[in-house]
Write a protein that holds these residues in place. Structure first.
Motif, PDB file in Angstrom:
ATOM      1  N   SER A   1       0.853  -1.182   0.000  1.00  0.00           N
ATOM      2  CA  SER A   1       0.000   0.000   0.000  1.00  0.00           C
ATOM      3  C   SER A   1       0.892   1.235   0.000  1.00  0.00           C
ATOM      4  N   VAL A   2       0.424   2.305  -0.585  1.00  0.00           N
ATOM      5  CA  VAL A   2       1.182   3.552  -0.660  1.00  0.00           C
ATOM      6  C   VAL A   2       0.877   4.386   0.577  1.00  0.00           C
ATOM      7  N   SER A   3       1.928   4.834   1.255  1.00  0.00           N
ATOM      8  CA  SER A   3       1.757   5.658   2.450  1.00  0.00           C
ATOM      9  C   SER A   3       2.562   6.943   2.298  1.00  0.00           C
ATOM     10  N   PHE A   4       2.032   8.029   2.859  1.00  0.00           N
ATOM     11  CA  PHE A   4       2.712   9.318   2.795  1.00  0.00           C
ATOM     12  C   PHE A   4       3.857   9.362   3.807  1.00  0.00           C
ATOM     13  N   VAL A   5       4.997   9.892   3.349  1.00  0.00           N
ATOM     14  CA  VAL A   5       6.134  10.143   4.216  1.00  0.00           C
ATOM     15  C   VAL A   5       6.251  11.638   4.518  1.00  0.00           C
ATOM     16  N   TYR A   6       6.064  12.430   3.478  1.00  0.00           N
ATOM     17  CA  TYR A   6       6.092  13.894   3.618  1.00  0.00           C
ATOM     18  C   TYR A   6       4.914  14.447   2.828  1.00  0.00           C
ATOM     19  N   TYR A   7       4.004  15.120   3.551  1.00  0.00           N
ATOM     20  CA  TYR A   7       2.773  15.605   2.920  1.00  0.00           C
ATOM     21  C   TYR A   7       2.356  16.908   3.592  1.00  0.00           C
ATOM     22  N   GLN A   8       2.053  17.907   2.752  1.00  0.00           N
ATOM     23  CA  GLN A   8       1.638  19.232   3.231  1.00  0.00           C
ATOM     24  C   GLN A   8       2.687  19.829   4.177  1.00  0.00           C
ATOM     25  N   GLN A   9       3.928  19.740   3.745  1.00  0.00           N
ATOM     26  CA  GLN A   9       5.075  20.330   4.432  1.00  0.00           C
ATOM     27  C   GLN A   9       5.271  19.775   5.842  1.00  0.00           C
ATOM     28  N   ALA A  10       4.960  18.513   6.041  1.00  0.00           N
ATOM     29  CA  ALA A  10       5.145  17.869   7.357  1.00  0.00           C
ATOM     30  C   ALA A  10       5.398  16.377   7.148  1.00  0.00           C
ATOM     31  N   PHE A  11       6.245  15.826   8.011  1.00  0.00           N
ATOM     32  CA  PHE A  11       6.529  14.396   7.938  1.00  0.00           C
ATOM     33  C   PHE A  11       5.402  13.609   8.591  1.00  0.00           C
ATOM     34  N   GLN A  12       5.195  12.412   8.061  1.00  0.00           N
ATOM     35  CA  GLN A  12       4.146  11.538   8.556  1.00  0.00           C
ATOM     36  C   GLN A  12       4.766  10.217   9.031  1.00  0.00           C
ATOM     37  N   GLY A  13       4.071   9.552   9.943  1.00  0.00           N
ATOM     38  CA  GLY A  13       4.464   8.204  10.356  1.00  0.00           C
ATOM     39  C   GLY A  13       5.731   8.164  11.177  1.00  0.00           C
ATOM     40  N   ASP A  14       6.567   7.133  10.909  1.00  0.00           N
ATOM     41  CA  ASP A  14       7.755   6.876  11.719  1.00  0.00           C
ATOM     42  C   ASP A  14       8.832   7.939  11.566  1.00  0.00           C
ATOM     43  N   LEU A  15       8.840   8.666  10.463  1.00  0.00           N
ATOM     44  CA  LEU A  15       9.882   9.667  10.230  1.00  0.00           C
ATOM     45  C   LEU A  15       9.540  11.043  10.809  1.00  0.00           C
ATOM     46  N   LYS A  16       8.486  11.124  11.539  1.00  0.00           N
ATOM     47  CA  LYS A  16       8.004  12.429  12.003  1.00  0.00           C
ATOM     48  C   LYS A  16       9.017  13.155  12.868  1.00  0.00           C
ATOM     49  N   ASP A  17       9.718  12.434  13.745  1.00  0.00           N
ATOM     50  CA  ASP A  17      10.629  13.073  14.704  1.00  0.00           C
ATOM     51  C   ASP A  17      12.101  12.810  14.406  1.00  0.00           C
ATOM     52  N   ARG A  18      12.429  12.205  13.289  1.00  0.00           N
ATOM     53  CA  ARG A  18      13.831  11.899  13.023  1.00  0.00           C
ATOM     54  C   ARG A  18      14.217  12.117  11.559  1.00  0.00           C
ATOM     55  N   ALA A  19      13.578  13.070  10.914  1.00  0.00           N
ATOM     56  CA  ALA A  19      13.920  13.391   9.527  1.00  0.00           C
ATOM     57  C   ALA A  19      13.712  14.880   9.279  1.00  0.00           C
ATOM     58  N   GLU A  20      14.382  15.378   8.250  1.00  0.00           N
ATOM     59  CA  GLU A  20      14.241  16.784   7.861  1.00  0.00           C
ATOM     60  C   GLU A  20      14.357  16.905   6.348  1.00  0.00           C
ATOM     61  N   ILE A  21      13.778  18.002   5.833  1.00  0.00           N
ATOM     62  CA  ILE A  21      13.813  18.277   4.396  1.00  0.00           C
ATOM     63  C   ILE A  21      14.992  19.199   4.089  1.00  0.00           C
ATOM     64  N   ILE A  22      15.807  18.791   3.120  1.00  0.00           N
ATOM     65  CA  ILE A  22      16.899  19.615   2.601  1.00  0.00           C
ATOM     66  C   ILE A  22      16.635  19.795   1.119  1.00  0.00           C
ATOM     67  N   ASP A  23      16.193  21.023   0.758  1.00  0.00           N
ATOM     68  CA  ASP A  23      15.747  21.279  -0.618  1.00  0.00           C
ATOM     69  C   ASP A  23      14.579  20.343  -0.927  1.00  0.00           C
ATOM     70  N   PHE A  24      14.750  19.398  -1.869  1.00  0.00           N
ATOM     71  CA  PHE A  24      13.695  18.430  -2.157  1.00  0.00           C
ATOM     72  C   PHE A  24      14.040  17.043  -1.618  1.00  0.00           C
ATOM     73  N   SER A  25      15.130  16.915  -0.900  1.00  0.00           N
ATOM     74  CA  SER A  25      15.603  15.622  -0.405  1.00  0.00           C
ATOM     75  C   SER A  25      15.257  15.436   1.073  1.00  0.00           C
ATOM     76  N   ILE A  26      15.299  14.179   1.511  1.00  0.00           N
ATOM     77  CA  ILE A  26      15.015  13.821   2.909  1.00  0.00           C
ATOM     78  C   ILE A  26      16.298  13.338   3.565  1.00  0.00           C
ATOM     79  N   ARG A  27      16.560  13.845   4.753  1.00  0.00           N
ATOM     80  CA  ARG A  27      17.692  13.387   5.565  1.00  0.00           C
ATOM     81  C   ARG A  27      17.134  12.664   6.788  1.00  0.00           C
ATOM     82  N   ILE A  28      17.374  11.363   6.823  1.00  0.00           N
ATOM     83  CA  ILE A  28      16.924  10.549   7.954  1.00  0.00           C
ATOM     84  C   ILE A  28      18.078  10.462   8.943  1.00  0.00           C
TER      85      ILE A  28
END
Length: 305
Positions: free
Chosen positions: A70-97
């Motif tokens: 199933s497809v799940s959102f990781v980053y949606y509406q300028q906010a992280f979703q799910g397990d990456l919510k507190d341990r990831a950040e956006i750098i330009d268009f990339s994700i840093r876990i």
């Protein structure tokens, strides 16, 4: 001449199609990579999921999705979703876990949409995150005792490591080589080792194979070893076998003689109740080691004439 002109015409048409397709992709901002980018990261370290996009419009919308059953959102509406919510950040268009776990492994897709004169342009890129995991302490099965000349197999297995680890066996702290002929220190002449499955097999184990054994699971991330365990190999005792056979034979003979005696006395006749007292008396005589039969309980003294 006609054939040459046809070839030239075909080449011109192919060039035109290639140029037209390239212009179409560049104009509408579409990307269709032939191969997915593979990102490898070690567990509990950081990973960067780079979204490759040639155009970076200012007024754009960015979405990251994790693909699977199933497809799940990781980053949606300028906010992280799910397990990456507190341990990831956006750098330009990339994700840093910041702290990658094995659960993060999988296929990801970034989608960038932006308005244009021709409508809504969409660009996307798909990549695969592979998380490398060090082995855990392997589970080792080492027998404590074995008989000389028998077949003995030692097992070693780890279910955590990624990539799958290779297995190395040690005896008394020294490494056993997969090819025993190359090891001048090895006195074993019958073992075979499988570094993929983790088995160490002795086709004909001997007393020289006695010792402390341990196994190590190793991959590109790390290695772990199970505790040492002693395997004692003893020769088969011929005198012990003869003594055991003799004891069993004596027991069988004693049982057979007892059955024959009871049968002669009629203890196996149909009149069991009449013979119950005699059978009990016979057992008492058999158990009592008395020379005087009158001292046996249940017997009467004979009168002198």
């Amino acid at each position: 001449m006609a054939r040459r002109s046809r070839h030239r015409l075909l080449l011109l048409l192919l060039r035109y199609l290639v140029v037209a397709l390239g212009y179409h992709k560049a104009y509408y901002g579409l990307s269709a990579p032939k191969r997915h980018q593979v990102v490898t990261a070690i567990e509990y370290q950081e990973a960067i999921l780079a979204c490759k996009n040639p155009k970076k419009p200012i007024s754009s919308r960015l979405e990251w999705k994790k693909l699977g059953r199933s497809v799940s959102f990781v980053y949606y509406q300028q906010a992280f979703q799910g397990d990456l919510k507190d341990r990831a950040e956006i750098i330009d268009f990339s994700i840093r876990i910041k702290n990658v776990t094995r659960k993060d492994a999988g296929k990801y897709r970034c989608e960038i949409s932006a308005p244009s004169e021709q409508g809504q342009n969409l660009a996307e890129d798909t990549l695969i995150l592979e998380v490398l995991v060090a082995p855990a302490v392997p589970s080792c099965e080492i027998p404590s005792f074995a008989l000389s000349g028998s077949v003995v197999e030692l097992l070693c297995q780890d279910k955590e490591g990624n990539p799958a680890p290779e297995y190395i066996w040690f005896k008394d702290g020294s490494r056993l080589l997969e090819n025993r002929k190359l090891d001048s220190r090895s006195t074993n002449s019958s073992y075979t080792m499988n570094t993929k499955s983790g088995t160490l097999k002795f086709n004909t184990v001997s007393r020289l194979d006695s010792g402390e054994y341990s196994c190590e699971a190793r991959n590109s991330v790390g290695s772990r070893r199970c505790p040492q365990k002693r395997m004692q190999v003893d020769d088969l005792s011929l005198s012990g076998i003869i003594a055991a056979v003799a004891v069993v034979a004596l027991v069988i003979c004693a049982c057979g003689l007892g059955v024959c005696y009871a049968q002669r006395k009629g203890y196996f006749s149909n009149n069991v109740q009449d013979r119950a007292g005699d059978l009990a008396q016979w057992f008492r005589r058999l158990l009592c080691k008395c020379k005087d039969p009158n001292s046996i309980p249940g017997t009467k003294k004979k009168k002198k004439r």
